[in-house]
Motif scaffolding. Sequence first.
Motif, mmCIF file in Angstrom:
data_model
loop_
_atom_site.group_PDB
_atom_site.id
_atom_site.type_symbol
_atom_site.label_atom_id
_atom_site.label_comp_id
_atom_site.label_asym_id
_atom_site.label_seq_id
_atom_site.Cartn_x
_atom_site.Cartn_y
_atom_site.Cartn_z
ATOM 1 N N ILE A 179 0.845 -1.190 0.000
ATOM 2 C CA ILE A 179 0.000 0.000 0.000
ATOM 3 C C ILE A 179 0.886 1.248 0.000
ATOM 4 O O ILE A 179 1.762 1.384 0.853
ATOM 5 C CB ILE A 179 -0.913 0.021 1.240
ATOM 6 C CG1 ILE A 179 -1.856 -1.186 1.229
ATOM 7 C CG2 ILE A 179 -1.705 1.314 1.311
ATOM 8 C CD1 ILE A 179 -2.660 -1.339 2.506
ATOM 9 N N PRO A 180 0.673 2.183 -0.924
ATOM 10 C CA PRO A 180 1.453 3.429 -0.902
ATOM 11 C C PRO A 180 1.176 4.198 0.383
ATOM 12 O O PRO A 180 0.045 4.240 0.864
ATOM 13 C CB PRO A 180 0.937 4.198 -2.124
ATOM 14 C CG PRO A 180 0.172 3.217 -2.939
ATOM 15 C CD PRO A 180 -0.317 2.158 -2.018
ATOM 16 N N CYS A 181 2.208 4.831 0.914
ATOM 17 C CA CYS A 181 2.054 5.591 2.156
ATOM 18 C C CYS A 181 2.478 7.036 1.944
ATOM 19 O O CYS A 181 3.580 7.306 1.460
ATOM 20 C CB CYS A 181 2.881 4.967 3.280
ATOM 21 S SG CYS A 181 2.667 5.780 4.886
ATOM 22 N N ILE A 182 1.594 7.943 2.304
ATOM 23 C CA ILE A 182 1.907 9.368 2.337
ATOM 24 C C ILE A 182 2.380 9.700 3.745
ATOM 25 O O ILE A 182 1.700 9.379 4.718
ATOM 26 C CB ILE A 182 0.675 10.222 1.984
ATOM 27 C CG1 ILE A 182 0.220 9.945 0.554
ATOM 28 C CG2 ILE A 182 0.982 11.715 2.163
ATOM 29 C CD1 ILE A 182 -1.092 10.633 0.190
ATOM 30 N N GLY A 183 3.531 10.332 3.861
ATOM 31 C CA GLY A 183 4.074 10.681 5.165
ATOM 32 C C GLY A 183 3.770 12.121 5.543
ATOM 33 O O GLY A 183 3.890 13.025 4.714
ATOM 34 N N LEU A 184 3.346 12.324 6.788
ATOM 35 C CA LEU A 184 3.150 13.677 7.326
ATOM 36 C C LEU A 184 4.229 13.942 8.370
ATOM 37 O O LEU A 184 4.474 13.100 9.236
ATOM 38 C CB LEU A 184 1.761 13.818 7.960
ATOM 39 C CG LEU A 184 0.552 13.542 7.075
ATOM 40 C CD1 LEU A 184 -0.742 13.860 7.827
ATOM 41 C CD2 LEU A 184 0.607 14.314 5.770
ATOM 42 N N THR A 185 4.837 15.093 8.313
ATOM 43 C CA THR A 185 5.946 15.398 9.219
ATOM 44 C C THR A 185 5.482 15.990 10.546
ATOM 45 O O THR A 185 6.302 16.290 11.409
ATOM 46 C CB THR A 185 6.946 16.366 8.562
ATOM 47 O OG1 THR A 185 6.290 17.597 8.250
ATOM 48 C CG2 THR A 185 7.529 15.767 7.294
ATOM 49 N N CYS A 186 4.167 16.138 10.748
ATOM 50 C CA CYS A 186 3.647 16.744 11.976
ATOM 51 C C CYS A 186 3.863 15.879 13.211
ATOM 52 O O CYS A 186 3.667 16.343 14.341
ATOM 53 C CB CYS A 186 2.168 17.079 11.819
ATOM 54 S SG CYS A 186 1.156 15.764 11.124
ATOM 55 N N GLY A 187 4.282 14.633 13.046
ATOM 56 C CA GLY A 187 4.627 13.795 14.186
ATOM 57 C C GLY A 187 6.080 13.942 14.604
ATOM 58 O O GLY A 187 6.515 13.302 15.566
ATOM 59 N N GLY A 188 6.830 14.776 13.883
ATOM 60 C CA GLY A 188 8.206 15.046 14.265
ATOM 61 C C GLY A 188 9.257 14.265 13.499
ATOM 62 O O GLY A 188 10.449 14.429 13.754
ATOM 63 N N SER A 190 11.200 13.648 9.990
ATOM 64 C CA SER A 190 11.471 14.506 8.843
ATOM 65 C C SER A 190 11.006 13.880 7.537
ATOM 66 O O SER A 190 10.850 12.654 7.420
ATOM 67 C CB SER A 190 12.971 14.788 8.741
ATOM 68 O OG SER A 190 13.667 13.621 8.332
ATOM 69 N N ALA A 191 10.814 14.747 6.535
ATOM 70 C CA ALA A 191 10.441 14.273 5.210
ATOM 71 C C ALA A 191 11.495 13.332 4.655
ATOM 72 O O ALA A 191 11.171 12.324 4.021
ATOM 73 C CB ALA A 191 10.243 15.470 4.275
ATOM 74 N N GLY A 192 12.773 13.641 4.914
ATOM 75 C CA GLY A 192 13.852 12.785 4.420
ATOM 76 C C GLY A 192 13.781 11.382 5.000
ATOM 77 O O GLY A 192 13.971 10.390 4.276
ATOM 78 N N GLU A 193 13.512 11.285 6.303
ATOM 79 C CA GLU A 193 13.396 9.968 6.936
ATOM 80 C C GLU A 193 12.202 9.187 6.403
ATOM 81 O O GLU A 193 12.288 7.980 6.164
ATOM 82 C CB GLU A 193 13.273 10.135 8.448
ATOM 83 C CG GLU A 193 14.531 10.621 9.138
ATOM 84 C CD GLU A 193 14.277 10.942 10.595
ATOM 85 O OE1 GLU A 193 14.618 10.107 11.444
ATOM 86 O OE2 GLU A 193 13.719 12.016 10.880
#
Length: 223
Positions: A179-188, A190-193
Motif C-alpha cells: 500500500i502506498p504511504c503518504i508521510g506527514l511530518t507533523c509527528g516530528g 522529517s520528510a527525508g526519513e
Amino acid sequence: MTTKGVLFDVDGTLVDTTYLHAVAWWEALRQHDEDVPMAAIHRAIGMGSDKILDHLLGEDRDTGDDEAMAAAHDVLYGAWWERLRPLPGAADLLRACADRGLAVVLASSAKGSELTKLRRVIDADDVITAATSSADADESKPAPDILQAALDQSGVDPRQCVFVGDAVWDVKAAAKLGIPCIGLTCGGTSAGELMAAGAVETYDDPAALLADLDRSAIKNIFS
C-alpha cells in the motif's frame, strides 16, 4: 464493486500526541530505573507497547517490569486526554476524502477507550467508515496487522487505497501490504526519513495534504 479508500494513522497524524507519548514513556521508563534519551523514544513512537520496550531496551533482558511500565505510560499519557487537540485540517481532510467517494478508515492501534477519545477530538465520525484499535491486531507496527484489520473491517481493496501516517513504522507496515504511504511530518519525523523509509510523498500536516489533495497520491484512487 471494489471499495476505494484512505487509511489513516491517528496518533501524530490526525491528533497531536507524539511528544506526549514520548514524555509518558520517558517517565514510565525512569520510574523503573531505565534512562533512555527522549530522542530515541520519540523515534520509536508508532510502535505499540508489544514492540517499543524491546526496541528501546533490547530483547535480551528481564521483561518482568514490562507490564508495569506499559501501565505507567497509560496513566501518564491519560493525564493529557482532556487537552488533546487535532492537528491542522484533520477533520476537513477526512471529509474531503469522503466527498470524493472514498472510504475513510482509521487504522489505529490505540486501546479502545483511548480511540474513543481520539475520535471525539477529530470530530468527524459522520464520515468514518471503520476504525481499528489494539484489540484488532496481534502485533503492532511495523507489522502490518492493524492495516490488514482496517482493510478487513472496511472492505477497502488494498490495491485501491493509500495509507497516511507520520512515522517510519507506518511506512514500513504499509509496504508489507503493498500500500502506498503518504508521510506527514507533523509527528516530528522529517520528510527525508519518511521518504527513505519508502513514503511516496510527504506533507507538513493534514491541512497541507488537503490543500494538495487533487494532486496527491490520493488522486490516483478517485480519478
